[in-house]
Scaffold this motif. Structure first.
Motif, PDB file in Angstrom:
ATOM      1  N   ARG A 179       0.911  -1.244  -0.184  1.00  0.00           N
ATOM      2  CA  ARG A 179      -0.181   0.519  -0.256  1.00  0.00           C
ATOM      3  C   ARG A 179       0.020   1.182   0.344  1.00  0.00           C
ATOM      4  N   LEU A 180       0.560   1.916  -1.477  1.00  0.00           N
ATOM      5  CA  LEU A 180       1.302   3.300  -0.717  1.00  0.00           C
ATOM      6  C   LEU A 180       0.462   4.591  -0.974  1.00  0.00           C
ATOM      7  N   GLY A 181       0.791   5.746  -0.436  1.00  0.00           N
ATOM      8  CA  GLY A 181       0.169   6.349  -0.060  1.00  0.00           C
ATOM      9  C   GLY A 181       0.750   7.629  -1.341  1.00  0.00           C
ATOM     10  N   SER A 182      -0.090   8.414  -1.999  1.00  0.00           N
ATOM     11  CA  SER A 182       0.047   9.078  -2.940  1.00  0.00           C
ATOM     12  C   SER A 182       1.538   9.529  -3.723  1.00  0.00           C
ATOM     13  N   GLY A 183       2.866   9.320  -4.128  1.00  0.00           N
ATOM     14  CA  GLY A 183       3.101  10.233  -4.612  1.00  0.00           C
ATOM     15  C   GLY A 183       4.465   8.675  -3.707  1.00  0.00           C
ATOM     16  N   GLY A 184       4.073   7.619  -3.170  1.00  0.00           N
ATOM     17  CA  GLY A 184       4.941   7.278  -2.060  1.00  0.00           C
ATOM     18  C   GLY A 184       5.966   6.032  -2.911  1.00  0.00           C
ATOM     19  N   THR A 185       6.866   6.137  -2.468  1.00  0.00           N
ATOM     20  CA  THR A 185       8.262   4.872  -3.253  1.00  0.00           C
ATOM     21  C   THR A 185       8.648   3.697  -2.249  1.00  0.00           C
ATOM     22  N   ALA A 186       9.249   2.637  -2.894  1.00  0.00           N
ATOM     23  CA  ALA A 186       9.796   1.764  -2.427  1.00  0.00           C
ATOM     24  C   ALA A 186      10.310   0.871  -3.094  1.00  0.00           C
ATOM     25  N   TYR A 187      11.262   0.222  -2.782  1.00  0.00           N
ATOM     26  CA  TYR A 187      12.189  -0.765  -3.867  1.00  0.00           C
ATOM     27  C   TYR A 187      12.052  -2.337  -3.212  1.00  0.00           C
ATOM     28  N   ILE A 188      11.845  -2.454  -3.694  1.00  0.00           N
ATOM     29  CA  ILE A 188      11.286  -4.376  -3.750  1.00  0.00           C
ATOM     30  C   ILE A 188      12.310  -5.160  -3.792  1.00  0.00           C
TER      31      ILE A 188
END
Ligand code: MN
Length: 275
Positions: A179-188
């Protein structure tokens, strides 16, 4: 280190399934028949007043069915007397092995019943093993806080130090609910050599260094590499990311039976008819 990118993407196809249910199928179609070791991916949506709708008694042999609930409840019962109810955020990882005959029916209480069903193949050596259930309650699934970016739940496999509760699956699956908020980023991080896909449940994601946009009900098959960059666009987004080691064996499928040869399929049909 190689980042993964989107190899291809396509929209799930509305497909009638069971009794009175429409599923949105993304793996197990003419477009994407399999993605070794994955055989099928359905998003099922059942209206809260759809009397009689569901998946009454049906068999499975030779693979695993993984049900992940998004909203509402499903009741399952099998011919060996096992049964239970799974609700939002809960998982049933069922290893059908030599065979299970079961029903999966919604608990109709007015709200929408929605979830994902994934079929994971078994290697030849495990196709005739004894059936096994891993019923995972919501509290058993660890959640990783990604700060302002969002959060993710680890159903199977690991993210950093966090390990999911589903164990002893030979294709070493990774199953994340992101789940990402607006503009949220992650590296998986994703193990290299493992087949991987992202299925967008809500909102719209930009995936990989190329920031390919993937919208709701689209499935993105990923190229190989050690991980992928994900970002939500303007709105909050939710997706599942699933990966596993390919099996690399011949696949012969006939409806609910998935084996390695035609003879084994004929045997499965015969065994089912004989009960
Ligand atoms: Mn089933």
């Amino acid at each position: 280190m190689t980042n993964r990118e989107v190899a291809k993407q396509f929209k799930a196809e509305a497909t009638p399934e069971g009794v009175g249910v429409t599923v949105h199928r993304s793996i197990g179609t003419r477009t994407q028949n399999t993605l070794d070791p994955f055989l099928l991916l359905d998003e099922f949506v059942i209206a809260g007043d759809a009397k009689g709708a569901g998946f009454p008694d049906h068999p499975h042999r030779g693979f695993e069915t993984v049900t992940y609930m998004l909203s509402g409840h499903m009741k399952h019962a099998d011919s060996a007397g096992n049964g239970g109810i799974i609700g939002p955020g809960e998982v049933q990882w069922m290893t059908a092995g030599s065979g299970v005959v079961h029903s999966e029916m919604p608990r109709l209480d007015g709200g929408e019943v929605r979830g994902m069903q994934l079929w994971v193949n078994l290697p030849a050596t495990e196709k005739m093993r004894d059936p096994r259930y891993q019923d995972i309650s919501a509290e058993m699934i660890p959640e990783v806080d990604l700060g302002d970016n969002g959060s993710l739940r680890v159903v199977a496999g690991s993210f950093g130090e966090t390990v999911g509760p589903v164990t002893e699956i030979s294709v070493r699956p990774l199953y994340l609910d992101l789940r990402l908020g607006s503009g949220g980023t992650a590296y998986i991080p994703i193990p290299e050599g493992h087949a991987a896909f992202i299925y967008c449940l809500e909102g719209c994601l930009a995936l990989g260094d190329q920031e390919i946009e993937v919208g709701q009900r689209f499935l993105a098959v990923l190229t190989d590499g050690d991980g992928i960059k994900v970002r939500a666009l303007e709105r909050a987004a939710r997706a599942i990311l699933v990966a596993a080691r390919p099996i690399g064996e011949p696949i012969v499928r006939y409806g609910p039976f998935v084996m390695n040869t035609r003879q084994e399929i004929a045997q499965a049909i015969k065994d089912f008819q004989l009960g």
